[in-house]
Write a protein that holds these residues in place. Structure first.
Motif, mmCIF file in Angstrom:
data_model
loop_
_atom_site.group_PDB
_atom_site.id
_atom_site.type_symbol
_atom_site.label_atom_id
_atom_site.label_comp_id
_atom_site.label_asym_id
_atom_site.label_seq_id
_atom_site.Cartn_x
_atom_site.Cartn_y
_atom_site.Cartn_z
ATOM 1 N N TRP A 170 0.827 -1.214 0.000
ATOM 2 C CA TRP A 170 0.000 0.000 0.000
ATOM 3 C C TRP A 170 0.859 1.260 0.000
ATOM 4 O O TRP A 170 0.510 2.258 -0.658
ATOM 5 N N ILE A 171 2.001 1.222 0.711
ATOM 6 C CA ILE A 171 2.897 2.386 0.752
ATOM 7 C C ILE A 171 3.476 2.666 -0.631
ATOM 8 O O ILE A 171 3.589 3.830 -1.053
ATOM 9 N N LEU A 172 3.869 1.614 -1.362
ATOM 10 C CA LEU A 172 4.401 1.784 -2.722
ATOM 11 C C LEU A 172 3.365 2.423 -3.644
ATOM 12 O O LEU A 172 3.693 3.298 -4.454
ATOM 13 N N LEU A 173 2.117 1.974 -3.521
ATOM 14 C CA LEU A 173 1.053 2.552 -4.346
ATOM 15 C C LEU A 173 0.822 4.022 -4.017
ATOM 16 O O LEU A 173 0.449 4.817 -4.894
ATOM 17 N N LEU A 174 1.040 4.371 -2.760
ATOM 18 C CA LEU A 174 0.908 5.777 -2.344
ATOM 19 C C LEU A 174 2.075 6.633 -2.815
ATOM 20 O O LEU A 174 1.939 7.840 -3.015
ATOM 21 N N SER A 175 3.232 5.995 -3.000
ATOM 22 C CA SER A 175 4.480 6.736 -3.219
ATOM 23 C C SER A 175 4.694 7.179 -4.654
ATOM 24 O O SER A 175 5.300 8.224 -4.899
ATOM 25 N N SER A 176 4.268 6.362 -5.620
ATOM 26 C CA SER A 176 4.630 6.663 -7.005
ATOM 27 C C SER A 176 3.612 6.078 -7.986
ATOM 28 O O SER A 176 2.963 5.066 -7.701
ATOM 29 N N PHE A 177 3.528 6.727 -9.169
ATOM 30 C CA PHE A 177 2.707 6.208 -10.266
ATOM 31 C C PHE A 177 3.566 5.593 -11.362
ATOM 32 O O PHE A 177 3.064 5.215 -12.415
ATOM 33 N N ASN A 178 4.878 5.508 -11.103
ATOM 34 C CA ASN A 178 5.755 4.841 -12.052
ATOM 35 C C ASN A 178 5.273 3.406 -12.251
ATOM 36 O O ASN A 178 4.981 2.706 -11.288
ATOM 37 N N ILE A 179 5.203 2.956 -13.501
ATOM 38 C CA ILE A 179 4.603 1.653 -13.781
ATOM 39 C C ILE A 179 5.346 0.518 -13.084
ATOM 40 O O ILE A 179 4.736 -0.443 -12.604
ATOM 41 N N TRP A 180 6.683 0.625 -12.986
ATOM 42 C CA TRP A 180 7.440 -0.432 -12.310
ATOM 43 C C TRP A 180 7.150 -0.448 -10.815
ATOM 44 O O TRP A 180 7.121 -1.505 -10.190
ATOM 45 N N CYS A 181 6.901 0.733 -10.261
ATOM 46 C CA CYS A 181 6.538 0.821 -8.847
ATOM 47 C C CYS A 181 5.166 0.178 -8.614
ATOM 48 O O CYS A 181 4.962 -0.551 -7.641
ATOM 49 N N LEU A 182 4.245 0.413 -9.540
ATOM 50 C CA LEU A 182 2.910 -0.181 -9.447
ATOM 51 C C LEU A 182 2.969 -1.703 -9.566
ATOM 52 O O LEU A 182 2.294 -2.430 -8.830
ATOM 53 N N ILE A 183 3.805 -2.197 -10.506
ATOM 54 C CA ILE A 183 3.928 -3.639 -10.705
ATOM 55 C C ILE A 183 4.593 -4.301 -9.496
ATOM 56 O O ILE A 183 4.177 -5.384 -9.062
ATOM 57 N N ILE A 184 5.625 -3.659 -8.928
ATOM 58 C CA ILE A 184 6.286 -4.214 -7.734
ATOM 59 C C ILE A 184 5.312 -4.256 -6.560
ATOM 60 O O ILE A 184 5.270 -5.216 -5.794
ATOM 61 N N ALA A 185 4.500 -3.194 -6.432
ATOM 62 C CA ALA A 185 3.488 -3.165 -5.370
ATOM 63 C C ALA A 185 2.523 -4.323 -5.526
ATOM 64 O O ALA A 185 2.143 -4.976 -4.549
#
Length: 478
Positions: free
Chosen positions: A101-116
């Motif tokens: 949930w923190i990763l989803l809050l932190s960035s909209f970068n697609i790799w960040c979304l996929i890692i989340a």
């Protein structure tokens, strides 16, 4: 009247409290899986909080990656639970969920979304491997099935919770609300006991007695508590005969039959049609609305399915101790199979240009989801936990869940192109036949496990194997 602590002696309330807290990460996991439904619509719209709409490929990877990650982590969580304990493993699950949930809050970068979303695969593995075994090991035989069904109830409730808040709250506020669930769980669960079976395995018999006494609301020196500790010790002494658990499962005849039952129930659960049905829900509702005037938004459709799931899982939890595992699994397999065949027939008639009642897709859709959440899912999980001892329970749940995760991944990846190539009715007939075969398998091979010890269950398995061997011998003589 004697009392133990603030509750009546012998009360089961502490077991219920502990089981609810064990399954709280499942609520967060359910919200994570449900998150894709409303957020896909938002992230692919012109009003996407990212600034630009996400592509179909990006969304597909976000949806599928948890199932890929779940495959190895089913095994990792099984080993972790056996080596570090159920309690530490459960806290780890919530920490990973919070990180997602923190990763989803932190960035909209697609790799960040996929890692989340990949982190969701870790929580998925933990929920189905750790939570199921932990719940089984803290539960009294009389409520073991009901508490075991909490996993599906919490998962479906998490789904419905996300569908509702996804329609009401903003993108960031949804994430903050969801982040509170694992955060609160980590703090609260520090006060819960470790699994008595794990403590006995580690030679901490006194700690196991204390944990079991608290769970049973009995004094530590109570005869029933000590008797249960001795049963756990006896079970684990029997396990010590063999050193390599995985090898023994395939060489020991009874364990091999038990493993076969667990695997068949798991695969049948995943191939009952619920996964693709949920993916095709929008199309089915759209088709049904032509003649009935039923107009629901995609998220409202998801809410309806969420309600059906919650009702089904709540029903399973409330009646499983009265009905038993076998009748509930049989009935849900049979009804699910018939509903899938009916849905396949509806699509076939539509393709042939023959008119068919528009309410059939809606009814069969709800029946399939209801059967999945009320029988196929919870009972297969409870069953797998009940037919193995401590030594094998973790590895069996890990292996069966790895197979389940990979099966789901393949369904998500290939269902649509295959349905387009051969016709969607063929796919639903396939799911229906699988469920009907499963209902026959339940009658012939699966023993009743309700409120029974492992020794009695294995006697039934041995008896059925001897009967089969005798019949084969008689046939050869003829």
């Amino acid at each position: 009247m004697k009392f133990y602590g603030i509750f009546e002696q012998g009360s089961k309330i502490n077991q219920v409290i502990c089981a609810v807290l064990i399954n709280l990460p499942v609520l967060s996991y359910g919200a994570s899986t449900g998150w894709m439904s409303p957020m896909t619509l938002l992230l692919q719209s012109e009003d996407s909080p990212k600034g630009v709409p996400l592509t179909d490929t990006e969304i597909s990877w976000m949806a599928a990656v948890p199932y890929l990650v779940c495959v190895p982590f089913d095994l990792i969580m099984g080993v972790m639970g056996d080596k570090l304990g159920r309690k530490i493993s459960l806290i780890f699950i919530s920490l990973v969920s919070a990180a997602s949930w923190i990763l989803l809050l932190s960035s909209f970068n697609i790799w960040c979304l996929i890692i989340a979303r990949a982190f969701v695969g870790i929580t998925m593995a933990g929920c189905y491997v750790t939570c199921t075994t932990y719940t089984k090991e803290i539960s009294d035989n009389s409520i073991r099935g009901a508490l075991g069904c909490l996993l599906i109830l919490f998962q479906t409730t998490g789904n419905l919770f996300m569908y509702v808040i996804g329609d009401l709250l903003s993108y960031n506020l949804i994430l903050w609300v969801c982040l509170t669930i694992p955060t609160v769980h980590v703090v609260v669960f520090l006060f819960m006991p470790e699994s008595p079976s794990y403590l006995v395995k580690k030679g901490r018999v006194e700690d196991a007695s204390k944990a079991l006494a608290w769970l049973r609301c009995e004094p530590e020196n109570d005869a029933k508590v000590q008797e249960e500790i001795e049963i756990i010790r006896k079970e684990q002494r029997n396990d010590e005969v063999s050193k390599f658990a995985l090898k023994t499962m395939f060489t020991d005849k009874i364990l091999r039959r038990a493993f076969q039952i667990a695997m068949v129930a798991t695969i049948a659960r995943e191939v009952c049609g619920a996964v693709p049905v949920l993916n095709f829900a929008g199309d089915i509702f759209k088709l049904a609305s032509h003649d009935t005037g039923l107009l629901l938004s995609p998220n409202q459709q998801a809410m309806l399915l969420g309600v059906v799931q919650v009702v089904g899982s709540a029903l399973a939890s409330s009646i499983v101790e009265k009905s038993g595992r076998k009748p509930l699994l049989l009935l849900s397999s049979l009804v699910s199979g018939l509903s899938m065949c009916a849905l396949g027939s509806w699509f076939l008639l539509r393709d042939l240009g023959i008119g068919a009642p528009s309410w059939v897709p809606l009814m069969t859709l709800c029946l399939c989801i209801f059967c999945d959440s009320s029988g196929l899912q919870p009972i297969s999980i409870v069953l797998a936990g009940e037919i193995f001892s401590f030594k094998y329970r973790g590895i069996v749940m890990a292996i069966t869940m790895s197979c389940a995760s990979f099966t789901d991944f393949l369904q998500l990846l290939f269902f649509k192109p295959l349905a387009t190539a051969v016709g969607i009715h063929v796919a639903f007939y396939f799911f229906g036949v699988i469920c009907l075969i499963m209902s026959l398998y339940v009658i012939l091979f699966i023993p009743e496990t309700k409120a029974r010890c492992l020794e009695d269950i294995y006697k039934d398995l041995l008896k059925s194997m001897k009967v089969k061997k005798t019949e084969e011998h008689e046939l050869t003589k003829v």
